[in-house]
Enzyme design. Structure first.
Site, mmCIF file in Angstrom:
data_model
loop_
_atom_site.group_PDB
_atom_site.id
_atom_site.type_symbol
_atom_site.label_atom_id
_atom_site.label_comp_id
_atom_site.label_asym_id
_atom_site.label_seq_id
_atom_site.Cartn_x
_atom_site.Cartn_y
_atom_site.Cartn_z
ATOM 1 N N THR A 69 137.297 -7.725 17.865
ATOM 2 C CA THR A 69 138.211 -8.076 18.482
ATOM 3 C C THR A 69 139.415 -6.926 18.679
ATOM 4 O OG1 THR A 69 139.694 -8.865 16.360
ATOM 5 C CG2 THR A 69 138.438 -10.527 17.595
ATOM 6 N N ALA A 71 141.029 -4.144 20.802
ATOM 7 C CA ALA A 71 141.131 -3.599 22.097
ATOM 8 C C ALA A 71 142.188 -2.550 22.265
ATOM 9 C CB ALA A 71 141.494 -4.769 22.909
ATOM 10 N N TYR A 101 145.456 -4.378 14.981
ATOM 11 C CA TYR A 101 145.052 -4.466 16.380
ATOM 12 C C TYR A 101 146.256 -5.372 16.904
ATOM 13 C CZ TYR A 101 140.286 -4.051 14.411
ATOM 14 O OH TYR A 101 139.204 -3.437 13.880
ATOM 15 N N SER A 173 136.749 -0.388 3.867
ATOM 16 C CA SER A 173 136.388 0.009 4.975
ATOM 17 C C SER A 173 136.387 1.535 5.102
ATOM 18 C CB SER A 173 137.313 -0.335 6.157
ATOM 19 O OG SER A 173 136.949 -0.013 7.422
ATOM 20 N N GLN A 197 132.855 -1.602 5.616
ATOM 21 C CA GLN A 197 132.680 -1.551 6.891
ATOM 22 C C GLN A 197 133.086 -0.163 7.437
ATOM 23 O OE1 GLN A 197 135.452 -3.090 10.601
ATOM 24 N NE2 GLN A 197 134.875 -4.776 9.197
ATOM 25 N N TYR A 223 130.624 -1.296 12.583
ATOM 26 C CA TYR A 223 131.464 -1.265 13.981
ATOM 27 C C TYR A 223 130.956 -0.144 14.869
ATOM 28 C CZ TYR A 223 134.610 2.418 12.542
ATOM 29 O OH TYR A 223 135.053 3.595 12.036
ATOM 30 N N ALA A 225 128.613 -0.386 16.953
ATOM 31 C CA ALA A 225 127.314 -0.443 17.143
ATOM 32 C C ALA A 225 126.742 -0.196 18.458
ATOM 33 C CB ALA A 225 126.821 -1.882 16.416
ATOM 34 N N ARG A 230 135.656 3.716 23.822
ATOM 35 C CA ARG A 230 136.221 5.088 24.399
ATOM 36 C C ARG A 230 137.701 5.242 24.484
ATOM 37 N NH1 ARG A 230 131.307 7.419 25.586
ATOM 38 N NH2 ARG A 230 132.308 9.343 26.375
#
Length: 330
Positions: A69, A71, A101, A173, A197, A223, A225, A230
């Protein structure tokens, strides 16, 4: 506790102190002692019978395909909520989020809406978050302010979250194998990390870290993957486009699949939990179709050969921190 939080319990991931938004283990422990959840939202973890799951070392289970999720800041937060609803309709039951996030309120509402319309039950969902207290504080020169916090102290605070019923499972992580050993060898350890992670894809296949984690009964969750979205804050503009790699494109054509589906299935076939992030409805549907085919041993070997130990997200602002995790081979 607000009404959205009543719907969920938490799966918490700890990032190394250089990355975590928690100022100190003491701050996290203080929240626990006051009966406050230090996380946004998460779930009662119950095996979702309509998808593949992996058993965690604490007795719970995690769906092997998750929906990411994160962004970049220019994307409206509502887009993450809309995409999450689509992902649930498609079949995703593992949602990966984080305090950093800045969209957990919208995600929580999206999950609640899907439960209200009976698309999904509370017990079907597996929600991962990474706790926080402050977002990347910067000094007057715009440099990220970092602190050195003992990983073992912060881990002990997360154990208290689990003991208090604020979390069903806890993990980490961005940890390298030496940082994992710091926790595993900690005197008085109550809970092993259930997962780690990390960034992982054919250009950075993390084979040695994967084997180490398997040997310690720790699930590797990956993550990026599909390469990366970018974001210029994290990723150099001249980074290679993974999904345009000729090897992936050739294998995809052979199986009548997309390069993205091949990259995702590659991870699943290695015994890895993989996160797929897209806010495009067509791609979200494609990403959930990765259980519909198998890669041959020759395919897997060819994808393995793409490894170049290339990392999209180098987290360069923390390079000089004593806990910077990427100086080790794995």
């Amino acid at each position: 506790m607000d009404s959205l939080q009543l719907y969920f319990r938490a799966f918490v991931i700890l990032t190394p102190p250089i990355l975590t938004e928690i100022k100190s283990a003491g701050a996290l422990q203080a929240q626990v002692s006051q009966g406050q959840s230090p996380i946004g939202w998460a779930v009662d973890i119950i095996d979702f019978k309509h998808s593949h799951s992996v058993n965690l070392n604490d007795g719970h289970s995690m769906p092997v395909l998750g929906f990411g999720t994160h962004a970049s800041k220019e994307i409206p937060k509502s887009k993450a909520a809309e995409a999450t609803k689509i992902a649930i309709d498609v079949g995703f039951r593992h949602i990966d989020a984080a305090y950093y996030y800045e969209n957990e309120e919208e995600l929580g509402q999206a999950l609640r809406d899907k439960m209200v319309d009976r698309s999904v039950k509370r017990e079907d969902l597996f929600y991962t978050t990474k706790p926080g207290e402050e977002l990347m504080p910067e000094d007057a020169n715009g440099k990220v302010i970092l602190e050195t916090v003992d990983i073992r102290d912060t881990w002990e605070a997360l154990e208290k979250c689990k003991d208090a019923g604020l979390s069903k499972s806890i993990g980490v992580s961005h940890f390298n194998h030496k940082q994992l050993e710091l926790i595993l060898n900690k005197p008085g350890l109550k809970c092993k990390p259930t997962c780690n992670q990390v960034e992982c894809h054919p250009y950075l296949n993390q084979s040695k870290l994967l084997e180490f984690c398997k040997s310690k009964d720790i699930v590797l969750v990956v993550y990026s993957a599909l390469g990366t979205q970018r974001d210029p804050y994290w990723v150099s503009s001249d980074s290679p486009y993974l999904l345009e790699d000729p090897v992936l494109m050739t294998i995809a054509k052979k199986h009548n699949r997309t390069p993205g589906q091949v990259a995702l299935h590659y991870q699943l076939q290695r015994g890895v939990v993989v996160l797929a992030k897209s806010f495009n409805e067509k791609r979200i549907k494609e990403n959930f179709q990765v259980f519909e085919f198998e890669l041959t041993p020759e395919d897997m070997k060819a994808i393995d050969s793409l490894n170049r130990n290339f990392r999209y997200s180098k987290i360069s602002f923390a390079l000089d921190h004593p806990y910077y995790p990427f100086l080790e081979e794995y």
